[in-house]
Design an enzyme around this catalytic site. Structure first.
Site, mmCIF file in Angstrom:
data_model
loop_
_atom_site.group_PDB
_atom_site.id
_atom_site.type_symbol
_atom_site.label_atom_id
_atom_site.label_comp_id
_atom_site.label_asym_id
_atom_site.label_seq_id
_atom_site.Cartn_x
_atom_site.Cartn_y
_atom_site.Cartn_z
ATOM 1 N N HIS A 186 0.287 -1.580 -0.319
ATOM 2 C CA HIS A 186 0.285 0.041 -0.122
ATOM 3 C C HIS A 186 0.895 1.216 0.137
ATOM 4 C CE1 HIS A 186 -3.967 -1.151 1.951
ATOM 5 N NE2 HIS A 186 -4.070 -1.439 0.011
ATOM 6 N N GLU A 428 10.454 -13.689 -33.824
ATOM 7 C CA GLU A 428 11.960 -13.669 -32.641
ATOM 8 C C GLU A 428 12.916 -14.225 -32.989
ATOM 9 O OE1 GLU A 428 10.454 -14.475 -28.676
ATOM 10 O OE2 GLU A 428 8.761 -15.650 -29.989
ATOM 11 N N ASP A 452 14.180 -11.481 -28.029
ATOM 12 C CA ASP A 452 14.830 -13.043 -28.754
ATOM 13 C C ASP A 452 16.042 -13.114 -30.170
ATOM 14 O OD1 ASP A 452 14.646 -14.472 -26.530
ATOM 15 O OD2 ASP A 452 12.565 -14.833 -26.525
ATOM 16 N N CYS A 499 6.867 -5.808 -30.551
ATOM 17 C CA CYS A 499 6.906 -5.751 -29.002
ATOM 18 C C CYS A 499 8.158 -5.875 -28.403
ATOM 19 C CB CYS A 499 5.809 -6.897 -28.658
ATOM 20 S SG CYS A 499 5.712 -8.225 -28.887
HETATM 21 C C1 PEP Z 1 11.085 -10.630 -27.335
HETATM 22 O O1 PEP Z 1 11.644 -11.840 -27.571
HETATM 23 O O2 PEP Z 1 11.068 -9.291 -27.933
HETATM 24 C C2 PEP Z 1 9.432 -10.590 -25.948
HETATM 25 C C3 PEP Z 1 9.233 -9.902 -26.600
HETATM 26 O O3 PEP Z 1 9.398 -11.691 -25.739
HETATM 27 P P1 PEP Z 1 10.038 -12.252 -24.682
HETATM 28 O O4 PEP Z 1 10.494 -10.988 -23.459
HETATM 29 O O5 PEP Z 1 8.172 -12.455 -23.738
HETATM 30 O O6 PEP Z 1 11.030 -13.121 -24.664
HETATM 31 MG MG MG Z 2 10.111 -13.920 -26.544
#
Ligand code: PEP
Ligand code: MG
Length: 566
Positions: A186, A428, A452, A499
């Site tokens: 909290h 990836e 990755d 991502c």
């Molecule tokens: C990545 O590999 O860039 C990714 C976003 O996945 P994670 O970090 O979960 O392996």
């Molecule tokens: Mg990954």
């Protein structure tokens, strides 16, 4: 210097106010007049309720609804017939109100603490807070008043309780230091909500610091600088002013579209790990979720989550997003992500081994139950499926065939789902980058996982410091793959996002804009920064930078140049 956990970002320079709790001592005694003692207890509860409502009201105005609800929760706890009844029973057995309150509260504190579950343990902190307030009222002890703290105060407390927070005047408190608490306590939540820099769990802060001394609180690193020099004060004043200016500037981007200086629009989503994070993504002004890492639903437990449990989690996120995109990545275990109950065999080379889509395709029941849960959630929003670690077209085909099987099962059970749910590939691995043209023909979208992709392309483990120098998305090899993945997606007319962490890197942004990326997916804290960085560039400027970078030979040359343009 003291060191704790940086739990609420920002820098505070001010003078210490030690908030030492009053001793709530009493002599437990037998009482003769039960009715009078019950009256005393009931009027203490009444006063507690009135005080708490008043505090909640103040917090609602100064901080927000959610924080006020924490305090209102205290009223609900003490009004609980079981807790109240147990206290009354002890009084009826001739125990004084103070001892009865303490005994029953302690019972609840022990019970909540024993669960070991962080959220339930928070309830123990709530009950402690209630106990102390009730005892203060019963004993007529004045509670610590922090509302009188002068401007420029750094509060130093054992634990910041919700009721203490009510007294905080945001303009006067420049920092908070506590001796206990974690990132999710909290104390941390309240400090962040009030936007006060905070360092938690600084050992012995109360005995190490004295009221009135000047200190610096670094809520980012968790450092507390005692007896600061003139230079340190100047350094941190500059840091604080920069931080505040940037924060103000970033707020200008809230509620706005994500567009370049020449008018191209992008989608700016968030990466999440739990359904609760979906709400954080929305608060951070994310335009959807570009990566829901589902492995967290499988971790920290002893058996697989059921289809229904998963459905609830995915549906919760979909509902929170109110029709905004939600890309759910199927289970990505193995490598550095272990799930003990799956009993995966130890491998010589786990990153190259039996993991992610490879494991799922060989454990079809488990995989199908996850896909069915995602499909069911697709009736509640714009849900999309993404497969991790794809290296060959067959894997995508097999995964898609399983999606069709799952659809057919749901159809025969009369369960609703989106028949046209998009199924995409997380690019990836270097293999997926090299065959991006082939994958793009059979995939509804791509999302580039640079975390990755960088490791696999450079054949280096970022955890290994001997080869860590190779781990950079700005290596020409990685950049060429990123460019090719994006161009192949554009060619095939499918959306392409990123991502991996690199999506939020200001030096990467112009390159991605130039290559034709359509979606950025970043952590919630980066949303406004990325929107601001995208707005800085026209497409023509980004193209010029990208052309120069792609003609360069080494990572150093590239990053040295990019540092000069961002
Ligand atoms: C990545 O590999 O860039 C990714 C976003 O996945 P994670 O970090 O979960 O392996
Ligand atoms: Mg990954």
């Amino acid at each position: 210097m003291l060191k704790g956990l940086g739990a609420s970002e920002g820098y505070g320079i001010g003078r210490v106010m030690l908030v030492v709790e009053q001793k709530l001592e009493y002599v437990a005694k037998e009482i003769a007049d039960i009715d009078a003692e019950l009256d005393r207890f009931h009027s203490a509860v009444e006063q507690f309720t009135a005080n708490t409502f008043e505090q909640a009201d103040a917090v609602r105005k100064s901080t927000g609804d959610k924080e006020a609800e924490i305090l209102e929760g205290h009223i609900a706890i003490i009004s609980d017939p079981f807790m109240k009844g147990e206290i009354e029973n002890l009084i009826k057995a001739h125990q004084c109100a103070e001892a009865s309150v303490e005994q029953i509260c302690q019972m609840f504190i022990d019970m909540f603490t024993a669960t070991g579950d962080e959220l339930t343990m928070q309830r123990a902190a709530d009950v402690k807070d209630i106990r102390d307030s009730l005892l203060s009222i019963l004993l007529g002890v004045q509670e610590v008043k922090i509302s009188d703290a002068p401007a420029g105060t750094v509060l130093v407390v054992k634990e910041l309780t919700p009721s203490m927070t009510a007294g905080i005047k945001k303009d006067n408190i420049v920092g908070i230091i506590t001796e206990t608490g974690s990132q999710t306590s909290h104390s941390a939540i309240l400090a962040r909500a009030m936007e006060i820099p905070a360092v938690l769990s600084a050992p012995n802060a109360l005995s190490q610091l004295s009221s009135g001394e000047q200190i610096i609180v670094d809520g980012n690193t968790g450092d507390v600088i005692t007896a600061p020099t003139e230079e340190q004060i100047a350094e941190y004043t500059a840091k604080r002013d920069n931080f505040l200016r940037e924060k103000r500037e970033l707020e200008l981007y809230r509620g706005k579209k994500t567009v370049s200086a020449s008018g191209e629009e992008y989608e700016l989503c968030c990466n999440i790990g739990t359904p609760k994070d979906a709400a954080k993504a929305m608060q951070a002004d994310g335009e959807g979720v570009g990566l829901f890492r589902t492995e967290f639903l499988f971790m920290d437990r002893t058996s697989l989550p059921t289809e229904d449990e998963q459905f609830e989690a995915y549906k919760t996120a979909a509902v929170v997003l109110k029709g905004k995109p939600l890309i759910i990545r199927t289970l990505d275990i193995g490598g550095d992500k272990e799930i003990p109950y799956l009993g995966l065999e130890k491998e010589e080379n786990p990153f190259m081994g039996f993991r992610a889509i490879r494991y799922c395709l060989k454990n079809r029941d488990m995989f199908k139950s996850q896909i069915k849960a995602i499909l069911r959630a697709s009736a509640f929003g714009d849900v999309r499926i993404m497969f991790p670690l794809i290296t060959a077209v067959e894997e995508l085909r097999e995964g898609k065939a399983l999606v069709e099987e799952a659809k057919s099962d749901l159809r025969s059970s009369g369960i609703e789902f989106n028949e046209d749910i998009p199924v995409g590939v997380m690019t990836e691995t270097s293999a997926s980058g090299v065959i991006a043209d082939l994958l793009a023909k059979e995939s509804d979208f791509f999302s580039i996982g640079t975390n990755d992709l960088t490791g696999y392309t450079m054949a280096c483990d970022r955890g290994n410091s001997d080869v860590g120098y190779l781990y950079s998305p700005f290596q020409p090899a990685v950049l060429r793959l990123i460019k090719s993945i994006i161009e192949n997606a554009v060619q095939a007319g499918i959306p392409v996002g990123m991502c991996g962490e690199a999506a939020a890197n200001p030096m990467m942004i112009p390159l991605l804009m130039s290559f034709g990326l359509t979606e950025f997916s970043v952590s919630a804290v980066s949303v406004l920064k990325v929107r601001k960085n995208i707005a800085k560039w026209t497409k023509a400027e980004a193209d010029e930078v990208a052309a120069k970078v792609m003609a360069m030979t080494t990572e150093k040359e590239i990053t040295d140049y990019l540092k000069t343009v961002v």
